[in-house]
Design an enzyme around this catalytic site. Structure first.
Site, PDB file in Angstrom:
ATOM      1  N   LYS A 170      -5.406 -11.855   4.615  1.00  0.00           N
ATOM      2  CA  LYS A 170      -5.952 -10.838   3.703  1.00  0.00           C
ATOM      3  C   LYS A 170      -5.086 -10.771   2.442  1.00  0.00           C
ATOM      4  CE  LYS A 170      -5.143  -6.563   2.952  1.00  0.00           C
ATOM      5  NZ  LYS A 170      -5.364  -6.544   1.487  1.00  0.00           N
ATOM      6  N   SER A 222       5.268  -3.848  -0.264  1.00  0.00           N
ATOM      7  CA  SER A 222       6.230  -2.782  -0.557  1.00  0.00           C
ATOM      8  C   SER A 222       6.815  -2.188   0.734  1.00  0.00           C
ATOM      9  CB  SER A 222       5.529  -1.682  -1.349  1.00  0.00           C
ATOM     10  OG  SER A 222       4.506  -1.130  -0.554  1.00  0.00           O
ATOM     11  N   THR A 225       4.423   0.459   2.376  1.00  0.00           N
ATOM     12  CA  THR A 225       3.342  -0.090   3.200  1.00  0.00           C
ATOM     13  C   THR A 225       3.921  -0.757   4.447  1.00  0.00           C
ATOM     14  OG1 THR A 225       2.139  -0.518   1.151  1.00  0.00           O
ATOM     15  CG2 THR A 225       1.227  -1.461   3.137  1.00  0.00           C
ATOM     16  N   GLU A 243       8.473  -8.687   5.019  1.00  0.00           N
ATOM     17  CA  GLU A 243       9.247  -9.058   3.823  1.00  0.00           C
ATOM     18  C   GLU A 243       8.918  -8.023   2.762  1.00  0.00           C
ATOM     19  OE1 GLU A 243      11.503 -11.216   3.731  1.00  0.00           O
ATOM     20  OE2 GLU A 243      11.092 -12.595   5.363  1.00  0.00           O
ATOM     21  N   CYS A 277      10.092 -10.179  -5.761  1.00  0.00           N
ATOM     22  CA  CYS A 277      10.872  -9.348  -4.842  1.00  0.00           C
ATOM     23  C   CYS A 277      12.365  -9.586  -5.038  1.00  0.00           C
ATOM     24  CB  CYS A 277      10.453  -9.628  -3.405  1.00  0.00           C
ATOM     25  SG  CYS A 277      10.532 -11.361  -2.961  1.00  0.00           S
ATOM     26  N   GLU A 374      12.945   0.259  -7.621  1.00  0.00           N
ATOM     27  CA  GLU A 374      12.518  -1.118  -7.896  1.00  0.00           C
ATOM     28  C   GLU A 374      11.521  -1.086  -9.055  1.00  0.00           C
ATOM     29  OE1 GLU A 374       9.892  -2.992  -4.995  1.00  0.00           O
ATOM     30  OE2 GLU A 374      10.808  -4.925  -5.429  1.00  0.00           O
TER      31      GLU A 374
HETATM   32  P1  NAD Z   1       1.669  -3.298  -1.344  1.00  0.00           P
HETATM   33  O1  NAD Z   1       2.521  -2.873  -0.221  1.00  0.00           O
HETATM   34  O2  NAD Z   1       1.003  -2.282  -2.165  1.00  0.00           O
HETATM   35  O3  NAD Z   1       0.497  -4.267  -0.827  1.00  0.00           O
HETATM   36  C1  NAD Z   1       0.761  -5.436  -0.093  1.00  0.00           C
HETATM   37  C2  NAD Z   1      -0.437  -5.764   0.769  1.00  0.00           C
HETATM   38  O4  NAD Z   1      -0.592  -4.753   1.768  1.00  0.00           O
HETATM   39  C3  NAD Z   1      -1.761  -5.817   0.031  1.00  0.00           C
HETATM   40  O5  NAD Z   1      -2.521  -6.902   0.540  1.00  0.00           O
HETATM   41  C4  NAD Z   1      -2.406  -4.489   0.394  1.00  0.00           C
HETATM   42  O6  NAD Z   1      -3.814  -4.512   0.321  1.00  0.00           O
HETATM   43  C5  NAD Z   1      -1.949  -4.323   1.824  1.00  0.00           C
HETATM   44  N1  NAD Z   1      -1.979  -2.955   2.338  1.00  0.00           N
HETATM   45  C6  NAD Z   1      -1.967  -1.789   1.656  1.00  0.00           C
HETATM   46  N2  NAD Z   1      -1.969  -0.731   2.501  1.00  0.00           N
HETATM   47  C7  NAD Z   1      -1.953  -1.253   3.757  1.00  0.00           C
HETATM   48  C8  NAD Z   1      -1.906  -0.687   5.068  1.00  0.00           C
HETATM   49  N3  NAD Z   1      -1.868   0.628   5.264  1.00  0.00           N
HETATM   50  N4  NAD Z   1      -1.865  -1.525   6.127  1.00  0.00           N
HETATM   51  C9  NAD Z   1      -1.850  -2.860   5.952  1.00  0.00           C
HETATM   52  N5  NAD Z   1      -1.911  -3.453   4.747  1.00  0.00           N
HETATM   53  C10 NAD Z   1      -1.953  -2.664   3.656  1.00  0.00           C
HETATM   54  O7  NAD Z   1       2.590  -4.268  -2.240  1.00  0.00           O
HETATM   55  P2  NAD Z   1       2.242  -4.950  -3.639  1.00  0.00           P
HETATM   56  O8  NAD Z   1       2.266  -3.896  -4.690  1.00  0.00           O
HETATM   57  O9  NAD Z   1       1.047  -5.812  -3.481  1.00  0.00           O
HETATM   58  O10 NAD Z   1       3.498  -5.928  -3.829  1.00  0.00           O
HETATM   59  C11 NAD Z   1       4.659  -5.536  -4.476  1.00  0.00           C
HETATM   60  C12 NAD Z   1       5.764  -5.263  -3.464  1.00  0.00           C
HETATM   61  O11 NAD Z   1       5.926  -6.383  -2.610  1.00  0.00           O
HETATM   62  C13 NAD Z   1       7.127  -5.057  -4.116  1.00  0.00           C
HETATM   63  O12 NAD Z   1       7.801  -3.991  -3.492  1.00  0.00           O
HETATM   64  C14 NAD Z   1       7.846  -6.365  -3.835  1.00  0.00           C
HETATM   65  O13 NAD Z   1       9.245  -6.277  -3.863  1.00  0.00           O
HETATM   66  C15 NAD Z   1       7.308  -6.720  -2.499  1.00  0.00           C
HETATM   67  N6  NAD Z   1       7.462  -8.153  -2.240  1.00  0.00           N
HETATM   68  C16 NAD Z   1       8.375  -8.561  -1.308  1.00  0.00           C
HETATM   69  C17 NAD Z   1       8.585  -9.929  -1.077  1.00  0.00           C
HETATM   70  C18 NAD Z   1       9.595 -10.397  -0.056  1.00  0.00           C
HETATM   71  O14 NAD Z   1       9.554 -11.568   0.326  1.00  0.00           O
HETATM   72  N7  NAD Z   1      10.500  -9.568   0.409  1.00  0.00           N
HETATM   73  C19 NAD Z   1       7.848 -10.858  -1.793  1.00  0.00           C
HETATM   74  C20 NAD Z   1       6.921 -10.409  -2.736  1.00  0.00           C
HETATM   75  C21 NAD Z   1       6.735  -9.052  -2.938  1.00  0.00           C
END
Ligand code: NAD
Length: 471
Positions: A170, A222, A225, A243, A277, A374
């Site tokens: 997804k 994030s 989430t 991650e 990230c 962040e």
């Molecule tokens: P997000 O948490 O808003 O969304 C990530 C994914 O989770 C999306 O596909 C979203 O639709 C899904 N999602 C949302 N609510 C959910 C729920 N309740 N249950 C399951 N899935 C759900 O994050 P974002 O804004 O898309 O990405 C940015 C964040 O990701 C930043 O904090 C960044 O640091 C982090 N990130 C971490 C890494 C790593 O490897 N550590 C890599 C890339 C990004």
């Protein structure tokens, strides 16, 4: 306009409802993404479950070859996927943009073929033989963010498939189209049902983490989430790799050769316009070289072209979405009201897209939102320090623990400092330098579990001990 469908059991599945995907550089329509219902998700999980019965029994050689075949498909379709990625994500085609991301997809997919999880003989004595086997889990749910959508999807799906699992993927609702197309292409070299893709709103992610027939969730996104995913997965005892976010500190020691290191520091902070990230999100610079670092980084930032990623020569694109854009604007405005000095940028750019200039903020300290949170955008706070032990404490005073870096001409000294950082990876004279064979994962609130290398591969398996009493 190309139409996009779910891919379930190797087939395109149309949905009654769709949502618009806009180009963040122009806010023009790129395409319409399908909205999966719960029944669509059930169908995808059922297809993956059925495919698991045969895929999990395929030979090691077949699974290795599948990784190589996937890498080849990515290579053959790099042009099309890069362009679509730039249109929906915003990153430039060149530089550290979409073509770079596709290069990483190929490298990571191909590298999985080289990793092995052989049977480990723990004891082979006259009394007993004990073997440790690794077995696949079943259906893996992959949930990805919008910053590096294709690369992160590959990081999830290829090791899962390599170890005999099947996948329901997804993507983020902000960037689903390139992922759908990539899955469609990868299905040309995979048996039906091994790799499925569903798209929709965040609610779809929640349904996945609750689902009875999903055995593992690999989630990148994030911290907020990630915590919800962990709670929701508890009911079915799903395996988890999380991650999550980071607020990486980089510490620049006073003996650093600024002219030699400045480009690398800049790249470590502004890769993907800071929407990474493991980018430098707080730059701590010793008082002795503070002004020199500020001036040198400002020159680099001012010479870096920001614009529509499809245009030749552009090296940084827009912020990917309005929510993130508003966050970045808010953090910079807050820093200004607290007396921080804007070295460059600092005001939104004109135009229909979510453009924000590369922004360096000096005379700012911990306790300011831009330092403590962040930012995930093209803004870097540069914080002055004079005492090394104190600055290590400040770097570690964070709920995050993804990665960090230390910069110096004295590698031994920098390495000692690097060991004191509370994070999953500490670099010396580098930042965000990742490779398929080097495990990576966050500590503290930045996540749990690791990706990459054989340690990452093992996360897609359960152990099975075979203990033979020879007496
Ligand atoms: P997000 O948490 O808003 O969304 C990530 C994914 O989770 C999306 O596909 C979203 O639709 C899904 N999602 C949302 N609510 C959910 C729920 N309740 N249950 C399951 N899935 C759900 O994050 P974002 O804004 O898309 O990405 C940015 C964040 O990701 C930043 O904090 C960044 O640091 C982090 N990130 C971490 C890494 C790593 O490897 N550590 C890599 C890339 C990004």
């Amino acid at each position: 306009m190309t139409s996009y469908s779910l891919i379930i059991d190797g087939q395109k599945v149309e949905t009654a409802d769709t949502f618009d995907i806009l180009n963040p550089a122009t806010r023009e329509l790129v395409g319409k993404a399908p909205i999966a219902t719960k029944a669509d998700l059930d169908a995808a999980v059922a297809a993956a479950d059925k495919a698991f019965q045969s895929w999990s029994r395929e030979s090691n050689e077949t699974r290795k070859q599948a990784c190589l075949d996937m890498a080849k498909v990515l290579e053959d379709n790099m042009g099309e996927l890069s362009r679509l990625l730039t249109m929906e994500q915003g990153k430039p085609l060149g530089g550290m943009g979409s073509e770079f991301e596709m290069g990483a997809c190929m490298a990571w997919a191909g590298a999985q073929a080289n990793f092995e999880l052989p049977v480990k003989v723990i004891e082979d004595s006259d009394a007993q033989r004990i073997e440790l086997h690794r077995q696949p889990l079943g259906v893996v749910a992959s949930i990805t963010p919008w910053n590096w959508p294709l690369m992160i999807a590959i990081w999830h799906i290829v090791p899962a498939i390599r170890t005999g699992n099947t996948v329901v993927l997804k993507p983020s609702p902000f960037t689903p189209l390139s992922t759908i197309r990539m899955v469609e292409l990868l299905n040309t070299v995979l048996p039906a049902g091994v790799l499925n893709v569903v798209t929709g709103t965040d609610e779809l992610g929640q349904w996945m983490t609750d689902h009875d027939n999903i055995k593992k969730v690999v989630f990148t996104g994030s911290c907020a989430t990630g915590k919800k995913v962990m709670q929701s997965a508890a009911g079915t005892m799903k395996r988890l790799t999380l991650e999550l976010g980071g607020n990486d500190a980089a510490i620049v020691l006073p003996d650093t050769d600024v002219s030699k290191m400045a480009e690398k520091i800049f790249g470590g902070a502004f890769i993907n316009s800071g929407q990474t990230c493991a980018a430098i999100k707080r730059l701590y610079v010793h008082d002795d070289i503070y002004d020199e670092v500020c001036e040198t980084l400002t020159k680099i930032a001012e010479a870096t072209p920001v614009g529509n990623g499809l245009e030749q020569g552009v090296l940084m694109g827009p912020i990917q979405n309005k929510m993130q854009y508003d966050k970045v604007v808010g953090l910079v405005e807050d820093a200004k009201t607290r007396g921080a000095r804007i070295l460059c940028g600092g005001e939104p750019m004109d135009g229909p897209g979510y453009f924000y200039p590369l922004t360096l903020v000096a005379d700012i300290s911990d306790g300011t939102r831009l330092v403590d949170e962040e930012q995930f955008g093209p803004v870097l706070p540069i914080i002055r320090y004079s005492d090394l032990d104190e600055v290590i404490g400040r770097a570690n005073n964070s709920e995050f623990g993804l990665s960090g870096s230390v910069w110096s001409s004295d590698l031994a000294k920098a390495t000692e400092v690097a060991k004191k950082l509370e994070c999953g990876t500490s670099w010396v004279n580098a930042h965000a330098l990742i490779a398929p064979h080097v495990p990576m994962g966050g500590v503290k609130s930045s996540g749990m579990g690791v990706e990459f290398g054989e340690e990452g591969l093992a996360e897609y398996t359960d152990i099975h001990v075979i203990s033979i009493d020879k007496s």
